[in-house]
Scaffold this motif. Structure first.
Motif, short mmCIF file in Angstrom:
data_model
loop_
_atom_site.label_atom_id
_atom_site.label_comp_id
_atom_site.label_asym_id
_atom_site.label_seq_id
_atom_site.Cartn_x
_atom_site.Cartn_y
_atom_site.Cartn_z
N ARG A 140 -21.61 41.70 9.27
CA ARG A 140 -22.40 42.85 8.85
C ARG A 140 -21.54 44.04 8.38
NH1 ARG A 140 -28.13 44.35 9.92
NH2 ARG A 140 -28.32 42.11 9.94
N ASP A 141 -20.47 44.32 9.11
CA ASP A 141 -19.64 45.49 8.77
C ASP A 141 -18.62 45.20 7.68
OD1 ASP A 141 -21.00 46.67 10.79
OD2 ASP A 141 -19.40 46.48 12.27
N HIS A 142 -18.37 43.96 7.41
CA HIS A 142 -17.33 43.63 6.42
C HIS A 142 -17.87 42.64 5.40
CE1 HIS A 142 -14.54 45.51 9.20
NE2 HIS A 142 -15.06 44.74 10.14
N ARG A 143 -19.06 42.91 4.92
CA ARG A 143 -19.65 41.97 3.99
C ARG A 143 -19.06 42.17 2.60
NH1 ARG A 143 -25.26 42.96 4.65
NH2 ARG A 143 -25.20 41.85 6.61
N GLN A 144 -18.79 41.06 1.94
CA GLN A 144 -18.22 41.13 0.60
C GLN A 144 -19.08 40.38 -0.39
OE1 GLN A 144 -13.96 40.53 0.19
NE2 GLN A 144 -13.89 39.94 2.34
N GLU A 187 -20.54 51.40 -5.39
CA GLU A 187 -19.22 50.92 -5.77
C GLU A 187 -19.30 50.43 -7.23
OE1 GLU A 187 -17.81 48.15 -2.75
OE2 GLU A 187 -15.98 47.74 -3.88
N THR A 188 -18.20 50.62 -7.95
CA THR A 188 -18.14 50.20 -9.34
C THR A 188 -16.88 49.39 -9.55
OG1 THR A 188 -19.40 52.08 -10.19
CG2 THR A 188 -17.90 51.03 -11.71
N THR A 189 -17.00 48.33 -10.32
CA THR A 189 -15.82 47.51 -10.56
C THR A 189 -15.86 46.94 -11.97
OG1 THR A 189 -14.51 45.67 -9.70
CG2 THR A 189 -16.88 45.42 -9.60
N GLY A 190 -14.72 46.50 -12.44
CA GLY A 190 -14.65 45.86 -13.76
C GLY A 190 -14.66 44.35 -13.59
N VAL A 191 -14.26 43.67 -14.61
CA VAL A 191 -14.34 42.23 -14.61
C VAL A 191 -12.94 41.69 -14.92
CG1 VAL A 191 -14.89 41.93 -17.06
CG2 VAL A 191 -15.88 40.40 -15.38
N PRO A 235 -23.14 46.78 2.08
CA PRO A 235 -23.89 47.18 3.27
C PRO A 235 -25.27 46.53 3.31
CG PRO A 235 -24.07 48.88 1.61
CD PRO A 235 -23.24 47.77 1.01
N ASP A 236 -26.01 46.79 4.38
CA ASP A 236 -27.42 46.42 4.44
C ASP A 236 -28.18 47.31 3.48
OD1 ASP A 236 -27.17 44.51 6.37
OD2 ASP A 236 -27.33 45.97 8.01
N GLY A 237 -29.40 46.91 3.22
CA GLY A 237 -30.26 47.81 2.46
C GLY A 237 -30.83 47.17 1.23
N ALA A 262 -32.17 42.71 -8.68
CA ALA A 262 -32.39 43.06 -7.27
C ALA A 262 -31.79 41.98 -6.38
CB ALA A 262 -33.87 43.20 -7.01
N LEU A 263 -31.12 42.38 -5.31
CA LEU A 263 -30.50 41.42 -4.41
C LEU A 263 -31.27 41.30 -3.10
CD1 LEU A 263 -26.80 42.45 -5.04
CD2 LEU A 263 -28.01 40.52 -6.06
N ASN A 264 -32.05 42.31 -2.76
CA ASN A 264 -32.88 42.28 -1.56
C ASN A 264 -32.13 41.80 -0.33
OD1 ASN A 264 -35.06 43.00 -3.23
ND2 ASN A 264 -35.41 40.86 -3.73
N VAL A 265 -30.98 42.36 -0.09
CA VAL A 265 -30.16 41.90 1.03
C VAL A 265 -30.83 42.16 2.38
CG1 VAL A 265 -28.00 42.34 2.26
CG2 VAL A 265 -27.98 41.98 -0.20
N ARG A 266 -31.52 43.30 2.48
CA ARG A 266 -32.15 43.67 3.75
C ARG A 266 -33.16 42.60 4.20
NH1 ARG A 266 -35.14 49.06 3.30
NH2 ARG A 266 -36.13 47.84 1.69
N GLU A 267 -33.90 42.13 3.22
CA GLU A 267 -34.99 41.22 3.51
C GLU A 267 -34.53 39.91 4.15
OE1 GLU A 267 -38.29 39.39 0.67
OE2 GLU A 267 -37.42 41.29 -0.02
N VAL A 268 -33.42 39.40 3.71
CA VAL A 268 -33.06 38.05 4.16
C VAL A 268 -31.82 37.97 5.03
CG1 VAL A 268 -34.25 36.81 2.34
CG2 VAL A 268 -31.92 37.62 1.96
N LEU A 269 -31.00 39.01 5.05
CA LEU A 269 -29.80 38.89 5.87
C LEU A 269 -30.03 39.41 7.29
CD1 LEU A 269 -26.81 39.83 3.55
CD2 LEU A 269 -27.38 37.60 4.45
#
Ligand code: ZN
Length: 199
Positions: free
Chosen positions: A126-130, A158-162, A174-176, A192-199
């Motif tokens: 939970r605290d170190h999700r990648q 967070e923003t990243t390139g490719v 994070p959660d949410g 949408a990733l809907n991480v809160r719903e399923v993790l």
């Protein structure tokens, strides 16, 4: 820096300083958009008259005017927005359901938006999700210019390139209510990733 219309005409009519000409020749080797612009003008005929000259034959003038809106569109492209759909989510597949609660179980997802597939893997405590993802264009590629934003409730976290193979990496997921935004030239994709719903 890209070829403007006047510069393109100078180039085709051989009116450039040698140094400038060399510069644009090299640029055309690597720039698709300028290469296309030159091709368009070439199709009008290298001996064309500048379209604003009164002496230009009517037919040339009409052809030049028809082409002109297309050139302007490329300078200020219309920005499109696409919503990505979830094609596959391992946490929603019955075969994977048992692994949902397992420690360190990775969640795999495939999102699709028109000509793009986005493969995503989310794992970690939970605290170190990648999140590791890969943008896979099914047609013409311009992934190198892509920017990826991880959003929570619509806010950028967070923003990243490719990298060279179209992979992107978020180190703090994070959660949410999370979503992924991908900025491409002319196009923004949101999934949408809907991480809160399923993790
Ligand atoms: Zn260019």
């Amino acid at each position: 820096m890209h070829l403007r219309t006047e510069t393109a005409l100078d180039f085709l009519e051989g009116r450039m300083e040698p140094g400038e000409e060399t510069f644009w020749k090299e640029h055309l080797q690597s720039c698709k958009s300028c290469k296309h612009e030159i091709t368009v003008w070439q199709q009008l005929g290298i001996d064309m008259k500048r379209f604003h000259l009164k002496s230009a034959p009517d037919e040339d003038l009409k052809r030049a005017i028809r082409i002109f809106p297309r050139l302007s569109e490329r300078v200020q492209p219309a920005l499109r927005h696409l919503l990505a759909t979830i094609m596959f989510d391992s946490f929603r597949e019955p075969a994977f359901a048992g692994s949902r609660g397992a420690a360190g179980a990775a969640r795999q997802m495939v999102l699709r938006a028109e000509e793009f597939d986005i493969h995503i893997k989310i794992w970690g405590e939970r605290d170190h999700r990648q999140m590791l993802g890969q943008l896979l264009p099914r047609g013409e590629t311009f992934v190198r210019a892509a920017r990826f934003h991880l959003l929570r409730n619509g806010e950028r976290l967070e923003t990243t390139g490719v990298d060279d193979v179209g992979e992107f990496h978020f180190t703090e997921v994070p959660d949410g209510d999370l979503s992924l935004q991908i900025d491409l030239p002319n196009l923004t994709v949101i999934g949408a990733l809907n991480v809160r719903e399923v993790l």
